[in-house]
Design an enzyme around this catalytic site. Structure first.
Site, PDB file in Angstrom:
ATOM      1  N   ASP A  16       0.579  -1.031  -0.493  1.00 43.93           N
ATOM      2  CA  ASP A  16      -0.471   0.007  -0.395  1.00 43.93           C
ATOM      3  C   ASP A  16       0.870   1.346   0.481  1.00 43.93           C
ATOM      4  O   ASP A  16       1.572   1.707   0.906  1.00 43.93           O
ATOM      5  CB  ASP A  16      -1.156  -0.126   1.364  1.00 43.93           C
ATOM      6  CG  ASP A  16      -2.243   0.889   1.227  1.00 43.93           C
ATOM      7  OD1 ASP A  16      -3.521   0.136   0.856  1.00 43.93           O
ATOM      8  OD2 ASP A  16      -1.744   2.170   1.454  1.00 43.93           O
ATOM      9  N   ILE A  17       0.014   2.178  -0.682  1.00 46.32           N
ATOM     10  CA  ILE A  17       1.417   3.600  -0.871  1.00 46.32           C
ATOM     11  C   ILE A  17       1.439   4.501   0.694  1.00 46.32           C
ATOM     12  O   ILE A  17       2.224   5.095   0.393  1.00 46.32           O
ATOM     13  CB  ILE A  17       0.572   4.198  -1.824  1.00 46.32           C
ATOM     14  CG1 ILE A  17       2.180   5.428  -2.434  1.00 46.32           C
ATOM     15  CG2 ILE A  17      -0.613   5.584  -1.728  1.00 46.32           C
ATOM     16  CD1 ILE A  17       1.723   5.943  -3.917  1.00 46.32           C
TER      17      ILE A  17
ATOM     18  N   HIS B 163     -10.076  -4.954  -3.063  1.00 40.60           N
ATOM     19  CA  HIS B 163      -9.319  -6.316  -2.448  1.00 40.60           C
ATOM     20  C   HIS B 163      -9.580  -5.885  -1.295  1.00 40.60           C
ATOM     21  O   HIS B 163      -9.986  -5.020  -0.590  1.00 40.60           O
ATOM     22  CB  HIS B 163      -7.989  -4.293  -2.506  1.00 40.60           C
ATOM     23  CG  HIS B 163      -8.935  -3.097  -2.248  1.00 40.60           C
ATOM     24  ND1 HIS B 163      -9.401  -2.278  -2.773  1.00 40.60           N
ATOM     25  CD2 HIS B 163      -8.229  -2.404  -0.958  1.00 40.60           C
ATOM     26  CE1 HIS B 163     -10.050  -1.666  -2.520  1.00 40.60           C
ATOM     27  NE2 HIS B 163      -9.061  -1.321  -1.142  1.00 40.60           N
ATOM     28  N   LEU B 164      -8.330  -6.674  -1.258  1.00 40.42           N
ATOM     29  CA  LEU B 164      -8.245  -7.433   0.280  1.00 40.42           C
ATOM     30  C   LEU B 164      -6.580  -6.037   0.978  1.00 40.42           C
ATOM     31  O   LEU B 164      -5.603  -6.639   0.667  1.00 40.42           O
ATOM     32  CB  LEU B 164      -7.546  -8.623   0.825  1.00 40.42           C
ATOM     33  CG  LEU B 164      -8.973 -10.034   0.789  1.00 40.42           C
ATOM     34  CD1 LEU B 164      -8.467 -10.790   0.510  1.00 40.42           C
ATOM     35  CD2 LEU B 164      -9.814  -9.365   1.627  1.00 40.42           C
ATOM     36  N   HIS B 165      -6.900  -5.549   2.028  1.00 42.33           N
ATOM     37  CA  HIS B 165      -6.163  -5.072   3.226  1.00 42.33           C
ATOM     38  C   HIS B 165      -5.177  -6.611   3.663  1.00 42.33           C
ATOM     39  O   HIS B 165      -6.068  -6.668   4.982  1.00 42.33           O
ATOM     40  CB  HIS B 165      -6.344  -3.700   3.514  1.00 42.33           C
ATOM     41  CG  HIS B 165      -6.726  -2.600   2.963  1.00 42.33           C
ATOM     42  ND1 HIS B 165      -5.947  -1.533   3.055  1.00 42.33           N
ATOM     43  CD2 HIS B 165      -8.423  -1.899   2.502  1.00 42.33           C
ATOM     44  CE1 HIS B 165      -6.880  -0.446   2.132  1.00 42.33           C
ATOM     45  NE2 HIS B 165      -8.113  -1.144   2.525  1.00 42.33           N
TER      46      HIS B 165
ATOM     47  N   ASN C  89     -12.617  -3.367   2.294  1.00 39.33           N
ATOM     48  CA  ASN C  89     -14.290  -2.001   2.898  1.00 39.33           C
ATOM     49  C   ASN C  89     -14.627  -2.520   1.798  1.00 39.33           C
ATOM     50  O   ASN C  89     -14.560  -2.829   0.540  1.00 39.33           O
ATOM     51  CB  ASN C  89     -12.828  -0.322   2.836  1.00 39.33           C
ATOM     52  CG  ASN C  89     -12.633  -0.412   3.835  1.00 39.33           C
ATOM     53  OD1 ASN C  89     -12.727  -0.734   5.218  1.00 39.33           O
ATOM     54  ND2 ASN C  89     -10.868  -0.041   3.737  1.00 39.33           N
TER      55      ASN C  89
ATOM     56  N   GLY D  46     -15.756   2.533   3.837  1.00 41.31           N
ATOM     57  CA  GLY D  46     -14.226   3.802   3.105  1.00 41.31           C
ATOM     58  C   GLY D  46     -13.864   3.477   2.592  1.00 41.31           C
ATOM     59  O   GLY D  46     -12.349   3.229   2.341  1.00 41.31           O
ATOM     60  N   GLN D  47     -14.702   2.828   1.160  1.00 41.31           N
ATOM     61  CA  GLN D  47     -13.841   1.772   0.132  1.00 41.31           C
ATOM     62  C   GLN D  47     -13.332   3.534  -0.870  1.00 41.31           C
ATOM     63  O   GLN D  47     -14.165   4.305  -1.102  1.00 41.31           O
ATOM     64  CB  GLN D  47     -14.958   0.803  -0.659  1.00 41.31           C
ATOM     65  CG  GLN D  47     -13.944   0.500  -1.604  1.00 41.31           C
ATOM     66  CD  GLN D  47     -15.101  -0.888  -2.609  1.00 41.31           C
ATOM     67  OE1 GLN D  47     -16.041  -0.648  -2.526  1.00 41.31           O
ATOM     68  NE2 GLN D  47     -14.401  -1.048  -4.002  1.00 41.31           N
TER      69      GLN D  47
HETATM   70  P1  AMP Z   1      -9.812   1.271   0.830  1.00 48.70           P
HETATM   71  O1  AMP Z   1      -9.665   2.822   1.104  1.00 48.70           O
HETATM   72  O2  AMP Z   1      -9.962   0.683   0.970  1.00 48.70           O
HETATM   73  O3  AMP Z   1     -10.278   1.302  -0.877  1.00 48.70           O
HETATM   74  O4  AMP Z   1      -8.086   1.521   0.271  1.00 48.70           O
HETATM   75  C1  AMP Z   1      -7.932   1.887  -1.071  1.00 48.70           C
HETATM   76  C2  AMP Z   1      -6.159   1.376  -0.674  1.00 48.70           C
HETATM   77  O5  AMP Z   1      -5.173   1.789  -1.371  1.00 48.70           O
HETATM   78  C3  AMP Z   1      -6.011   2.551   0.291  1.00 48.70           C
HETATM   79  O6  AMP Z   1      -4.765   2.286   1.099  1.00 48.70           O
HETATM   80  C4  AMP Z   1      -4.841   3.538  -0.723  1.00 48.70           C
HETATM   81  O7  AMP Z   1      -3.614   4.001   0.288  1.00 48.70           O
HETATM   82  C5  AMP Z   1      -4.551   2.918  -1.475  1.00 48.70           C
HETATM   83  N1  AMP Z   1      -3.080   3.166  -2.814  1.00 48.70           N
HETATM   84  C6  AMP Z   1      -4.051   4.154  -3.049  1.00 48.70           C
HETATM   85  N2  AMP Z   1      -3.641   4.363  -4.601  1.00 48.70           N
HETATM   86  C7  AMP Z   1      -2.573   3.330  -4.276  1.00 48.70           C
HETATM   87  C8  AMP Z   1      -0.992   3.297  -4.959  1.00 48.70           C
HETATM   88  N3  AMP Z   1      -1.208   4.144  -6.578  1.00 48.70           N
HETATM   89  N4  AMP Z   1      -0.530   2.475  -5.034  1.00 48.70           N
HETATM   90  C9  AMP Z   1      -0.597   1.653  -3.555  1.00 48.70           C
HETATM   91  N5  AMP Z   1      -2.026   2.001  -3.088  1.00 48.70           N
HETATM   92  C10 AMP Z   1      -2.309   2.639  -3.305  1.00 48.70           C
END
Ligand code: AMP
Ligand code: ZN
Length: 112
Positions: free
Chosen positions: A30-31, A98-100, A85, A91-92
């Site tokens: 995750d970024i 995606h799975l965190h 999410n 909170g999406q």
């Molecule tokens: P969500 O809020 O559950 O939709 O999570 C989206 C996730 O994507 C967040 O934790 C962001 O930090 C992550 N994210 C957004 N852009 C990038 C990226 N370019 N590379 C890696 N992770 C990202």
């Protein structure tokens, strides 16, 4: 061209800090990490939310990919959290499922 960020990662159109990839799934860091370990596992297919998938095999593979990577990275025994999410109140922010996976510190419950 797609305007989905995660599809762009799958297609190689945007940089990705990749951990694992096969024909079905992609995993990357995750970024904006919320824990010492924070990675995402996505299907290569564009699926908007958890409400839009009925493929149990793919969902199982996404989940198993999380635990395999947590074990490979060495924090599975200490523990970790897996989160998906869904939609606005969940909170999406990226509408490609995606799975965190969060690990490397003690996580509190319930989430905010
Ligand atoms: P969500 O809020 O559950 O939709 O999570 C989206 C996730 O994507 C967040 O934790 C962001 O930090 C992550 N994210 C957004 N852009 C990038 C990226 N370019 N590379 C890696 N992770 C990202
Ligand atoms: Zn997508």
């Amino acid at each position: 061209m797609t305007d989905c960020l995660f599809c762009k990662m799958v297609n190689g159109d945007t940089p990705v800090n990749k951990i694992y990839e096969d024909e079905d799934v992609l995993a990357f860091h995750d970024i904006n990490p919320q824990a010492p370990h924070h990675f995402l596992v996505i299907p290569k297919a564009h699926i908007k939310t958890l409400n839009d998938i009925d493929d149990a095999k793919l969902l199982g593979k996404l989940t198993l990919t999380v635990s395999n990577i947590a074990q490979d990275l060495g924090f599975a025994d200490e523990g970790y959290r897996v989160v998906m999410n869904c939609n606005e109140q969940g909170g999406q922010t990226v509408y490609h499922i995606h799975l965190h996976c969060l690990g490397g510190r003690a996580l509190t419950w319930p989430p905010g």
